[in-house]
Structures are given as structure tokens and as C-alpha cells.
Design a protein around this motif. Structure first.
Motif, PDB file in Angstrom:
ATOM      1  N   LYS A  81      78.890  49.694  63.453  1.00 36.91           N
ATOM      2  CA  LYS A  81      78.687  50.324  64.749  1.00 36.91           C
ATOM      3  C   LYS A  81      78.063  49.348  65.741  1.00 36.91           C
ATOM      4  N   VAL A  82      77.251  48.422  65.230  1.00 38.18           N
ATOM      5  CA  VAL A  82      76.604  47.427  66.085  1.00 38.18           C
ATOM      6  C   VAL A  82      77.133  46.060  65.712  1.00 38.18           C
ATOM      7  N   GLY A  84      77.509  41.731  66.915  1.00 35.71           N
ATOM      8  CA  GLY A  84      76.728  40.687  67.567  1.00 35.71           C
ATOM      9  C   GLY A  84      75.594  40.234  66.679  1.00 35.71           C
ATOM     10  N   SER A  85      74.719  39.427  67.239  1.00 38.90           N
ATOM     11  CA  SER A  85      73.636  38.857  66.441  1.00 38.90           C
ATOM     12  C   SER A  85      72.283  39.170  67.057  1.00 38.90           C
ATOM     13  N   GLY A  86      71.262  39.083  66.237  1.00 34.94           N
ATOM     14  CA  GLY A  86      69.898  39.248  66.719  1.00 34.94           C
ATOM     15  C   GLY A  86      69.497  40.666  67.050  1.00 34.94           C
ATOM     16  N   GLY A  87      70.263  41.658  66.631  1.00 31.32           N
ATOM     17  CA  GLY A  87      69.885  43.045  66.876  1.00 31.32           C
ATOM     18  C   GLY A  87      70.091  43.509  68.310  1.00 31.32           C
ATOM     19  N   SER A  88      70.626  42.637  69.157  1.00 29.01           N
ATOM     20  CA  SER A  88      70.844  43.059  70.542  1.00 29.01           C
ATOM     21  C   SER A  88      72.322  42.951  70.896  1.00 29.01           C
ATOM     22  N   GLY A  89      73.150  43.302  69.946  1.00 31.51           N
ATOM     23  CA  GLY A  89      74.596  43.167  70.130  1.00 31.51           C
ATOM     24  C   GLY A  89      75.210  44.333  70.855  1.00 31.51           C
ATOM     25  N   THR A  90      76.463  44.557  70.558  1.00 29.15           N
ATOM     26  CA  THR A  90      77.248  45.591  71.205  1.00 29.15           C
ATOM     27  C   THR A  90      77.284  46.835  70.327  1.00 29.15           C
ATOM     28  N   PHE A  91      76.991  47.971  70.899  1.00 27.07           N
ATOM     29  CA  PHE A  91      76.947  49.262  70.222  1.00 27.07           C
ATOM     30  C   PHE A  91      78.214  50.015  70.626  1.00 27.07           C
ATOM     31  N   THR A  92      79.128  50.220  69.678  1.00 28.33           N
ATOM     32  CA  THR A  92      80.448  50.773  70.009  1.00 28.33           C
ATOM     33  C   THR A  92      80.616  52.171  69.434  1.00 28.33           C
ATOM     34  N   THR A  93      81.239  53.032  70.215  1.00 25.04           N
ATOM     35  CA  THR A  93      81.498  54.414  69.811  1.00 25.04           C
ATOM     36  C   THR A  93      82.967  54.733  70.027  1.00 25.04           C
ATOM     37  N   TRP A  94      83.580  55.376  69.034  1.00 29.81           N
ATOM     38  CA  TRP A  94      84.958  55.861  69.140  1.00 29.81           C
ATOM     39  C   TRP A  94      84.944  57.363  68.921  1.00 29.81           C
ATOM     40  N   LEU A  95      85.475  58.076  69.902  1.00 30.11           N
ATOM     41  CA  LEU A  95      85.552  59.532  69.827  1.00 30.11           C
ATOM     42  C   LEU A  95      86.995  59.967  70.052  1.00 30.11           C
ATOM     43  N   LEU A  96      87.343  61.101  69.481  1.00 25.78           N
ATOM     44  CA  LEU A  96      88.660  61.696  69.711  1.00 25.78           C
ATOM     45  C   LEU A  96      88.479  63.051  70.360  1.00 25.78           C
TER      46      LEU A  96
END
Length: 103
Positions: A81-82, A84-96
């Protein structure tokens, strides 16, 4: 939009609630990413998801979170779900958005 929630909600509303939308009753996939994994992205995701639920109801649909059952939607079980690196990456959500046959 840099993950600014009002802009994300505005874009979803414009795309999904426009007057001349097609009358398709099939599922609609919606994906979005929020940047900065440590800047209250969970709260931001909740706000966007709740707004999308309101939009879906207005269309006679319901929202399903694809990562709740990844195999059903052909996603790998180890999907992250997250990114990238260092804990500050991209948080992605997929919904239908799926037709809600209960209403």
C-alpha cells in the motif's frame, strides 16, 4: 494536486457526477495516490474514501476496497500500500464502484 484532499474530492466529483455521464452500470475503478506517508495520509485516505462513498450512492453504486480481497481482483497478494523509501513514500488506494443491487 499534491494530495490536497479537497482537490482530489473535487476531481472525483467532476468526473463521476457530471450531468452527461454515460448510463453504464458496470464497475468503475478509481485509484489515487497520496504523497508523504507520514503526513496523516490515513486520515486523508479516509476523507477521500468517504466522499467517494457518497458519490457512489448518488449513482446507485457501492464502494469496494480492492486490497481487502486482492486475489479476487487479480492483484498479487504481496502488493504494498505504501511505496518508496524512508517511510515517506506514496500511499496508494484502489477502489471499485459497483452496482448496488440492494437499493
Amino acid at each position: 494536486c499534491g494530495g490536497f484532499v479537497p482537490h482530489v474530492v473535487g476531481m472525483l466529483s467532476a468526473a463521476l457526477l457530471r450531468r452527461n455521464r454515460d448510463s453504464s452500470s458496470g464497475p468503475i475503478a478509481v485509484g489515487y495516490s497520496l504523497l508523504g506517508g507520514n503526513k496523516d495520509v490515513v486520515g486523508k485516505e479516509l476523507t477521500v474514501s468517504q466522499a467517494l462513498t457518497v458519490i457512489a450512492r448518488r449513482r446507485g453504486m457501492r464502494v469496494v476496497h480492492a486490497l481487502d480481497d486482492p486475489a479476487r481482483y487479480g492483484l498479487p497478494l504481496d502488493i504494498k500500500k505504501v511505496g518508496g523509501s524512508g517511510g515517506s513514500g506514496t500511499f496508494t488506494t484502489w477502489l471499485l464502484l459497483q452496482p448496488d443491487n440492494s437499493i
